[in-house]
Design a protein around this motif. Structure first.
Motif, short mmCIF file in Angstrom:
data_model
loop_
_atom_site.label_atom_id
_atom_site.label_comp_id
_atom_site.label_asym_id
_atom_site.label_seq_id
_atom_site.Cartn_x
_atom_site.Cartn_y
_atom_site.Cartn_z
N LEU A 176 137.57 11.01 25.23
CA LEU A 176 138.45 12.14 25.55
C LEU A 176 139.71 12.11 24.68
O LEU A 176 140.24 11.05 24.35
CB LEU A 176 138.87 12.09 27.02
N GLU A 177 140.19 13.28 24.36
CA GLU A 177 141.50 13.45 23.73
C GLU A 177 142.26 14.51 24.52
O GLU A 177 141.65 15.41 25.10
CB GLU A 177 141.37 13.89 22.27
N GLU A 178 143.57 14.38 24.55
CA GLU A 178 144.38 15.37 25.24
C GLU A 178 144.99 16.34 24.22
O GLU A 178 145.56 15.92 23.21
CB GLU A 178 145.50 14.71 26.04
N LYS A 179 144.83 17.61 24.49
CA LYS A 179 145.36 18.64 23.60
C LYS A 179 145.88 19.80 24.44
O LYS A 179 145.12 20.41 25.20
CB LYS A 179 144.27 19.12 22.64
N GLY A 180 147.16 20.08 24.32
CA GLY A 180 147.75 21.19 25.06
C GLY A 180 147.68 21.02 26.57
O GLY A 180 147.48 22.01 27.29
N GLY A 181 147.79 19.79 27.04
CA GLY A 181 147.78 19.55 28.48
C GLY A 181 146.39 19.60 29.11
O GLY A 181 146.27 19.72 30.33
N ARG A 182 145.36 19.48 28.28
CA ARG A 182 143.99 19.49 28.79
C ARG A 182 143.15 18.53 27.95
O ARG A 182 143.48 18.24 26.80
CB ARG A 182 143.39 20.89 28.75
N TYR A 183 142.07 18.06 28.52
CA TYR A 183 141.20 17.14 27.80
C TYR A 183 140.14 17.92 27.02
O TYR A 183 139.66 18.97 27.46
CB TYR A 183 140.51 16.18 28.75
N GLN A 233 141.22 10.96 48.47
CA GLN A 233 142.64 10.70 48.64
C GLN A 233 143.36 10.64 47.29
O GLN A 233 144.48 11.12 47.15
CB GLN A 233 142.85 9.40 49.42
N HIS A 234 142.70 10.05 46.31
CA HIS A 234 143.26 9.99 44.96
C HIS A 234 143.45 11.41 44.41
O HIS A 234 144.48 11.73 43.80
CB HIS A 234 142.33 9.19 44.05
N PHE A 235 142.46 12.25 44.65
CA PHE A 235 142.53 13.65 44.23
C PHE A 235 143.69 14.36 44.92
O PHE A 235 144.47 15.10 44.29
CB PHE A 235 141.21 14.34 44.56
N LYS A 236 143.83 14.14 46.21
CA LYS A 236 144.87 14.82 47.00
C LYS A 236 146.26 14.47 46.49
O LYS A 236 147.14 15.33 46.43
CB LYS A 236 144.73 14.40 48.47
N VAL A 237 146.45 13.22 46.10
CA VAL A 237 147.77 12.77 45.63
C VAL A 237 148.01 13.13 44.17
O VAL A 237 149.16 13.32 43.75
CB VAL A 237 147.88 11.23 45.82
N ASN A 238 146.93 13.26 43.39
CA ASN A 238 147.08 13.44 41.93
C ASN A 238 146.37 14.70 41.43
O ASN A 238 145.71 14.68 40.38
CB ASN A 238 146.50 12.22 41.21
N MET A 239 146.53 15.80 42.14
CA MET A 239 145.82 17.03 41.76
C MET A 239 146.19 17.52 40.36
O MET A 239 145.36 18.10 39.66
CB MET A 239 146.05 18.11 42.80
N LYS A 240 147.41 17.28 39.94
CA LYS A 240 147.84 17.69 38.59
C LYS A 240 147.02 16.98 37.52
O LYS A 240 146.72 17.56 36.46
CB LYS A 240 149.33 17.39 38.40
N SER A 241 146.67 15.73 37.77
CA SER A 241 145.87 14.97 36.80
C SER A 241 144.49 15.59 36.62
O SER A 241 143.95 15.59 35.51
CB SER A 241 145.73 13.51 37.26
#
Length: 394
Positions: free
Chosen positions: A329-336, A236-244
């Motif tokens: 983790l680090e975020e770079k260009g919208g990806r980890y 359910q978390h995945f379904k609501v937050n697929m962009k993440s």
């Protein structure tokens, strides 16, 4: 008339459930039985409509419940149902005796997957484990047919099947395309390989593993314990937050492999670190509650890395360690990406791995229950902080 076959086995408890239908000859009994005392029912499976298997989503869920929840398995599993001609109980010996005569009428009515998994796993258990056995006596052929049909009615369509139909796993599938295990993942219920065997990896497990790396919704103080505790909640978390999850996909293959490497390395890491402290004089990981030690040719398959292990490691030990690597983790260009170009497997095999193994071991020895370890915020916090300190010092 066929010859009567009798089985006798110890029971921790035995009860007759009184019903309004006793006068009609229908009787219902319940026994609590140690798994090691289950009788050999291999010749009494004809009335069960499903062919039980040792692989696939259902068997894996039963196996995981057996090893991760030794105190709760009895209550979490529906147990085994037998149709029998006769039942008796010896109070002095605390033993049940059942009689079976007709293979079209008597035998394993429901719980075939449970029975097969328990018989397969019990020799590797170093602690008592129990299952509920229901015994139905006095039922005729037509009665049994109706009972079998009702007891084996499928559940409603699962969420993952509907999500797959809606195309919600397409980006995940793309991220894992080319992986050796790509075609082994079941993205819907009852998905089979071309040879007719069930696909051994449940997409819900994949989602749960990736959820441990969702930095958008979890922090250094708020941890994704549901990754271990509830696959349904993760879905359910995945379904609501697929962009993440799209930020996680570039590392999806690394993360899934890391999950298996924790399974593979944890026993040696634990034995090494405990040995350094003088607490053990050899391999003691196998004595932790919930751990299965496989003997002979049998091994635990680690499908994400294509290896095998001599230990069945409770996922309650694995997930807090896995979630700790969210700290690097680090975020770079919208990806980890892995921060500072660190290799998580090398970190696992070094000092960080030993620190995490020691943390898990301390909690596991105290709790004596893998499920409590996996659900403990303190365990998740301690593991995360260990990885965070390692990252900052690198």
């Amino acid at each position: 008339m066929s010859q009567l076959t009798s089985f006798s086995f110890p029971a921790i408890s035995f009860r007759h459930l009184e019903t309004p239908f006793n006068k009609q000859g229908y009787r219902d009994y319940f026994a609590i039985v140690d798994i090691k005392d289950l009788p050999d029912l291999s010749d009494w499976r004809k009335i069960n409509v499903r062919d039980p298997k040792l692989t696939g989503a259902v068997p894996e869920a039963i196996r995981q419940s057996l090893h991760d929840n030794p105190d709760m398995f009895l209550f979490m599993n529906r147990g085994i149902v037998l149709s029998v001609e006769s039942v008796s109980f010896d109070n002095k010996k605390s033993a049940v005796t059942v009689g079976l005569r007709d293979r079209n009428l008597h035998g394993l009515l429901d719980g075939g997957h449970t029975y097969k998994i328990l018989v397969h796993e019990r020799e590797g258990l170093d602690y008592p484990q129990y299952v509920r056995v229901e015994l139905l006596e006095g039922f005729k052929q037509d009665d049994i047919t109706n009972v079998v049909d009702a007891r084996n009615t499928s559940n409603q369509v699962r969420d993952e099947s509907l999500m797959n139909l809606a195309g919600e796993f397409e980006k995940l599938q793309k991220a894992l395309k080319g992986a050796p295990y790509h075609d082994l993942i079941a993205y819907k219920e009852y998905e089979e390989n071309p040879n007719g065997t069930p696909k051994p990896i449940d997409v819900r497990d994949v989602i749960a593993i990736l959820t441990a790396f969702d930095r958008e919704h979890f922090s250094s103080e708020n941890h994704p314990i549901n990754a271990y505790r509830s696959k349904a909640a993760c879905l359910q978390h995945f379904k609501v937050n697929m962009k993440s999850y799209e930020k996680i996909y570039p590392l999806a293959r690394d993360i899934l492999e890391l999950y298996d490497y924790i399974h593979l390395r944890l026993p040696d890491l634990y034995n090494t670190v405990r040995g350094k402290g003088g607490d053990v004089a050899g391999g003691k990981f196998g004595r932790l509650t919930g751990v299965t030690t496989y003997k002979g040719k049998r091994k635990a398959e680690l499908l994400f890395i294509g290896k095998e292990s001599s230990y069945g490691v409770p996922s309650g030990f694995v997930y807090p360690m896995l979630g700790a690597f969210r700290a690097i983790l680090e975020e770079k260009g919208g990806r980890y990406i892995w921060g500072k170009n660190l290799d998580p497997v090398k970190l696992l095999e070094g000092q960080l791995g030993q620190k995490l193994a020691d943390t898990i071991g301390n909690f596991a020895l105290d709790a004596k229950n893998p499920s409590k370890t996996g659900k403990s915020p303190l365990v998740w916090q301690a593991c995360y902080q260990a990885a965070e300190v390692t990252y900052l010092k690198t």
